[in-house]
Design a protein around this motif. Sequence first.
Motif, PDB file in Angstrom:
ATOM      1  N   GLY A   1      10.260  -8.357 -11.909  1.00 34.86           N
ATOM      2  CA  GLY A   1      10.099  -9.375 -10.878  1.00 34.86           C
ATOM      3  C   GLY A   1      10.627 -10.702 -11.356  1.00 34.86           C
ATOM      4  O   GLY A   1      11.395 -11.381 -10.657  1.00 34.86           O
ATOM      5  N   ALA A   2      10.217 -11.059 -12.589  1.00 35.51           N
ATOM      6  CA  ALA A   2      10.695 -12.317 -13.157  1.00 35.51           C
ATOM      7  C   ALA A   2      12.221 -12.274 -13.294  1.00 35.51           C
ATOM      8  O   ALA A   2      12.917 -13.262 -13.040  1.00 35.51           O
ATOM      9  CB  ALA A   2      10.043 -12.553 -14.513  1.00 35.51           C
ATOM     10  N   ALA A   3      12.751 -11.110 -13.676  1.00 36.68           N
ATOM     11  CA  ALA A   3      14.185 -10.980 -13.861  1.00 36.68           C
ATOM     12  C   ALA A   3      14.925 -11.145 -12.541  1.00 36.68           C
ATOM     13  O   ALA A   3      15.953 -11.846 -12.468  1.00 36.68           O
ATOM     14  CB  ALA A   3      14.513  -9.616 -14.470  1.00 36.68           C
ATOM     15  N   ILE A   4      14.399 -10.533 -11.480  1.00 36.89           N
ATOM     16  CA  ILE A   4      15.049 -10.680 -10.177  1.00 36.89           C
ATOM     17  C   ILE A   4      15.019 -12.135  -9.742  1.00 36.89           C
ATOM     18  O   ILE A   4      16.010 -12.679  -9.261  1.00 36.89           O
ATOM     19  CB  ILE A   4      14.355  -9.766  -9.126  1.00 36.89           C
ATOM     20  CG1 ILE A   4      14.669  -8.306  -9.448  1.00 36.89           C
ATOM     21  CG2 ILE A   4      14.827 -10.102  -7.724  1.00 36.89           C
ATOM     22  CD1 ILE A   4      13.909  -7.307  -8.600  1.00 36.89           C
ATOM     23  N   GLY A   5      13.862 -12.776  -9.969  1.00 37.13           N
ATOM     24  CA  GLY A   5      13.761 -14.200  -9.651  1.00 37.13           C
ATOM     25  C   GLY A   5      14.819 -14.995 -10.407  1.00 37.13           C
ATOM     26  O   GLY A   5      15.500 -15.865  -9.844  1.00 37.13           O
TER      27      GLY A   5
ATOM     28  N   GLY B   1      13.454  -3.990 -15.505  1.00 35.72           N
ATOM     29  CA  GLY B   1      13.516  -5.396 -15.881  1.00 35.72           C
ATOM     30  C   GLY B   1      14.530  -5.653 -16.977  1.00 35.72           C
ATOM     31  O   GLY B   1      15.363  -6.562 -16.878  1.00 35.72           O
ATOM     32  N   VAL B   2      14.481  -4.844 -18.024  1.00 33.95           N
ATOM     33  CA  VAL B   2      15.413  -5.029 -19.141  1.00 33.95           C
ATOM     34  C   VAL B   2      16.849  -4.848 -18.663  1.00 33.95           C
ATOM     35  O   VAL B   2      17.746  -5.615 -19.000  1.00 33.95           O
ATOM     36  CB  VAL B   2      15.087  -4.034 -20.285  1.00 33.95           C
ATOM     37  CG1 VAL B   2      16.153  -4.104 -21.367  1.00 33.95           C
ATOM     38  CG2 VAL B   2      13.726  -4.344 -20.864  1.00 33.95           C
ATOM     39  N   MET B   3      17.051  -3.839 -17.797  1.00 37.38           N
ATOM     40  CA  MET B   3      18.392  -3.589 -17.283  1.00 37.38           C
ATOM     41  C   MET B   3      18.884  -4.782 -16.475  1.00 37.38           C
ATOM     42  O   MET B   3      19.998  -5.271 -16.681  1.00 37.38           O
ATOM     43  CB  MET B   3      18.391  -2.324 -16.429  1.00 37.38           C
ATOM     44  CG  MET B   3      19.774  -1.894 -15.992  1.00 37.38           C
ATOM     45  SD  MET B   3      19.673  -0.486 -14.895  1.00 37.38           S
ATOM     46  CE  MET B   3      19.616   0.836 -16.072  1.00 37.38           C
ATOM     47  N   LEU B   4      18.048  -5.282 -15.572  1.00 37.21           N
ATOM     48  CA  LEU B   4      18.441  -6.409 -14.722  1.00 37.21           C
ATOM     49  C   LEU B   4      18.826  -7.616 -15.561  1.00 37.21           C
ATOM     50  O   LEU B   4      19.840  -8.272 -15.310  1.00 37.21           O
ATOM     51  CB  LEU B   4      17.292  -6.787 -13.784  1.00 37.21           C
ATOM     52  CG  LEU B   4      17.085  -5.887 -12.574  1.00 37.21           C
ATOM     53  CD1 LEU B   4      15.813  -6.278 -11.846  1.00 37.21           C
ATOM     54  CD2 LEU B   4      18.286  -6.013 -11.644  1.00 37.21           C
ATOM     55  N   VAL B   5      17.999  -7.898 -16.574  1.00 38.65           N
ATOM     56  CA  VAL B   5      18.272  -9.092 -17.364  1.00 38.65           C
ATOM     57  C   VAL B   5      19.568  -8.925 -18.157  1.00 38.65           C
ATOM     58  O   VAL B   5      20.382  -9.841 -18.235  1.00 38.65           O
ATOM     59  CB  VAL B   5      17.097  -9.400 -18.317  1.00 38.65           C
ATOM     60  CG1 VAL B   5      17.453 -10.547 -19.240  1.00 38.65           C
ATOM     61  CG2 VAL B   5      15.859  -9.739 -17.531  1.00 38.65           C
TER      62      VAL B   5
ATOM     63  N   LEU C   1      11.379 -21.840 -12.134  1.00 42.63           N
ATOM     64  CA  LEU C   1      10.006 -21.473 -12.409  1.00 42.63           C
ATOM     65  C   LEU C   1       9.379 -20.763 -11.223  1.00 42.63           C
ATOM     66  O   LEU C   1       8.750 -19.720 -11.353  1.00 42.63           O
ATOM     67  CB  LEU C   1       9.226 -22.749 -12.727  1.00 42.63           C
ATOM     68  CG  LEU C   1       7.731 -22.569 -12.714  1.00 42.63           C
ATOM     69  CD1 LEU C   1       7.264 -22.097 -14.055  1.00 42.63           C
ATOM     70  CD2 LEU C   1       7.058 -23.849 -12.305  1.00 42.63           C
ATOM     71  N   PHE C   2       9.598 -21.346 -10.047  1.00 43.98           N
ATOM     72  CA  PHE C   2       8.945 -20.821  -8.861  1.00 43.98           C
ATOM     73  C   PHE C   2       9.409 -19.398  -8.570  1.00 43.98           C
ATOM     74  O   PHE C   2       8.598 -18.497  -8.370  1.00 43.98           O
ATOM     75  CB  PHE C   2       9.244 -21.741  -7.669  1.00 43.98           C
ATOM     76  CG  PHE C   2       8.603 -21.275  -6.408  1.00 43.98           C
ATOM     77  CD1 PHE C   2       7.232 -21.403  -6.223  1.00 43.98           C
ATOM     78  CD2 PHE C   2       9.371 -20.682  -5.404  1.00 43.98           C
ATOM     79  CE1 PHE C   2       6.643 -20.954  -5.063  1.00 43.98           C
ATOM     80  CE2 PHE C   2       8.780 -20.236  -4.246  1.00 43.98           C
ATOM     81  CZ  PHE C   2       7.418 -20.374  -4.066  1.00 43.98           C
ATOM     82  N   ALA C   3      10.742 -19.191  -8.595  1.00 45.02           N
ATOM     83  CA  ALA C   3      11.287 -17.872  -8.272  1.00 45.02           C
ATOM     84  C   ALA C   3      10.807 -16.830  -9.276  1.00 45.02           C
ATOM     85  O   ALA C   3      10.408 -15.724  -8.900  1.00 45.02           O
ATOM     86  CB  ALA C   3      12.806 -17.925  -8.254  1.00 45.02           C
ATOM     87  N   MET C   4      10.825 -17.195 -10.553  1.00 47.27           N
ATOM     88  CA  MET C   4      10.434 -16.221 -11.569  1.00 47.27           C
ATOM     89  C   MET C   4       8.942 -15.887 -11.478  1.00 47.27           C
ATOM     90  O   MET C   4       8.539 -14.739 -11.639  1.00 47.27           O
ATOM     91  CB  MET C   4      10.798 -16.731 -12.965  1.00 47.27           C
ATOM     92  CG  MET C   4      12.294 -16.637 -13.228  1.00 47.27           C
ATOM     93  SD  MET C   4      12.822 -17.467 -14.726  1.00 47.27           S
ATOM     94  CE  MET C   4      11.951 -16.566 -15.974  1.00 47.27           C
ATOM     95  N   SER C   5       8.117 -16.902 -11.207  1.00 50.15           N
ATOM     96  CA  SER C   5       6.682 -16.647 -11.091  1.00 50.15           C
ATOM     97  C   SER C   5       6.385 -15.767  -9.902  1.00 50.15           C
ATOM     98  O   SER C   5       5.611 -14.812  -9.985  1.00 50.15           O
ATOM     99  CB  SER C   5       5.917 -17.964 -10.925  1.00 50.15           C
ATOM    100  OG  SER C   5       6.183 -18.785 -11.998  1.00 50.15           O
ATOM    101  N   LEU C   6       7.019 -16.114  -8.785  1.00 47.34           N
ATOM    102  CA  LEU C   6       6.783 -15.354  -7.566  1.00 47.34           C
ATOM    103  C   LEU C   6       7.213 -13.909  -7.773  1.00 47.34           C
ATOM    104  O   LEU C   6       6.486 -12.970  -7.420  1.00 47.34           O
ATOM    105  CB  LEU C   6       7.559 -15.991  -6.403  1.00 47.34           C
ATOM    106  CG  LEU C   6       7.123 -15.520  -5.028  1.00 47.34           C
ATOM    107  CD1 LEU C   6       5.730 -16.032  -4.714  1.00 47.34           C
ATOM    108  CD2 LEU C   6       8.128 -15.979  -3.977  1.00 47.34           C
ATOM    109  N   GLY C   7       8.407 -13.741  -8.366  1.00 48.02           N
ATOM    110  CA  GLY C   7       8.901 -12.385  -8.629  1.00 48.02           C
ATOM    111  C   GLY C   7       7.959 -11.628  -9.540  1.00 48.02           C
ATOM    112  O   GLY C   7       7.599 -10.477  -9.266  1.00 48.02           O
TER     113      GLY C   7
END
Lengths: 288, 256
Positions: A55-59, A111-115, A67-73
Amino acid sequence: MIDTLVQPFIEFAFMRRALVGCLAISLTAPPIGVFLVLRRMSLMGDAMGHAILPGAAIGYLLAGLSLFAMSLGGFAAGLAVALAAGLVARSTVLREDASLAGFYLVSLALGVMLVSVRGSNVDLLHVLFGTVLALDDAALLLIASIATVSLVALAVIYRPLVLECFDPEFLRSVSPLSSPTHLLFLLLVVLNLVAGFQALGTLMAVGIMLLPAVAARFWAEDVSGMIGVAVATAFAASVTGLLMSYYLNVPTGPAVILACGAFYFLSMLVGVKGGVLWRLMPRKHLEA
Amino acid sequence: MKTTAPAISFHNVTLGYDRHPAVHHISGEISRGELLAVVGPNGAGKSTLLKGIVGELKPLSGSLSLDGLGKRDIAYLPQVIEIDRSFPISVFDCVAMGLWRTIGAWRGLRARDKQAVIGALRTVDLVELADRPVGSLSGGQFQRMLFARLLLQDAAVILLDEPFRAVDTRTVAELIALIERWHREGRTVLAALHDIEQVRAHFPDTLLLAREVVAWGKTPQVLTPANLAKSRTLTEAFDSHAEICERDEELERETA
């Protein structure tokens, strides 16, 4: 001596911000950890910490280091995994730990893949280990808000939550609050992990939740006592970790968690409720 | 104290797990104020029946009604207790949770409530252990503590599933005295038991189960050698290739 302890915080704003952030997290994450430990869900906290990553990665991919996008994700991903795991556990033969393991591993890999597809390794490290020395106003505000909400929510669900851990069947027989309590508790776990990962990273956020709670079992014999000890431990570890990080030039997140760990080992040895040294000491038994 | 108003009525109730009935086609009524023993061999469906009454298990077919009573009027002591005995909570706090109906999730204990908790602990002879953690109690003490909590629940219907397991004879006598007190107070009490002599001595009514009702009524008429023998032969193990039960259809044809 006092100077050594106080000087860095007086001198540098970023140290003061880091301290405030850590203390706010220390106020609510350890009590939640106490309940996780008492429900034998310690490792669930760990799993949830990993689940937050995609979620954080997509954000991050969508909005950069926002900050906002990563937290929300992160919040959305953590909640989705927790609910899906709970749902699967209640409607299939799988137990909650097994279904959670299934979901969080998929989530972590994603998550690892996305990042790594879009970001550099440095970004991955930021998400994994946090940036406690670079907390801006927005991050502090978010952490403080989560701490406030969690504190109030914990106070409201305290009694049903204790009963849900101790004797869930009895709670179900006297009150319809069992499922809402469980859900709200999962929500609090995810929220606090999100708060924690701003400062300490997704991997380390679980540490400040669980280590003080585990250590507290060696000092207190009731839930409120354990919560008190856990919060005090987290406070002390935050200060110690920040100072270690400042003077020894080591990363802050792991330093805070290592300070918690040191206290855990100490508690295991000398804790008054079942510490190893007390057991080794030959003492005559009592009359009754 | 016994009245004719029913507390629980069964209308052709079948209860079970995953389409396999554990106990089927129960019809009948339990009156308010009845003291009923539920007896039968292992696997007869005693626990299943109690779970059906508290609503933990939905009937596979048929219906079960609690006339005018809500789920919260039932106090239930299950056989397999999910309680975490290593949980750091004191005996006093555990028993105090029996007051849930008055204190709910948020209200504190008033002086009167504390007195009630102490009173319940005194009844089961655990006052001295009030501040101990529950994990330090023996099996019998633990069961007495659960009875103290039941006392405070003040429920109209009390369901006990094998309440005397791992309990010494003196404690059994004390717990039976409590059950008889509940009976005198006009509460409806159901207890799943396996000790036939105990049932003969203390329970006026008996329901003999063996995956279906074998006999139901006054204890001396129910616990006859013939009925007991029948209950043993009827209780067979869970059959994974069981045929579909056609009894409902047969009943319909007969009445048509």
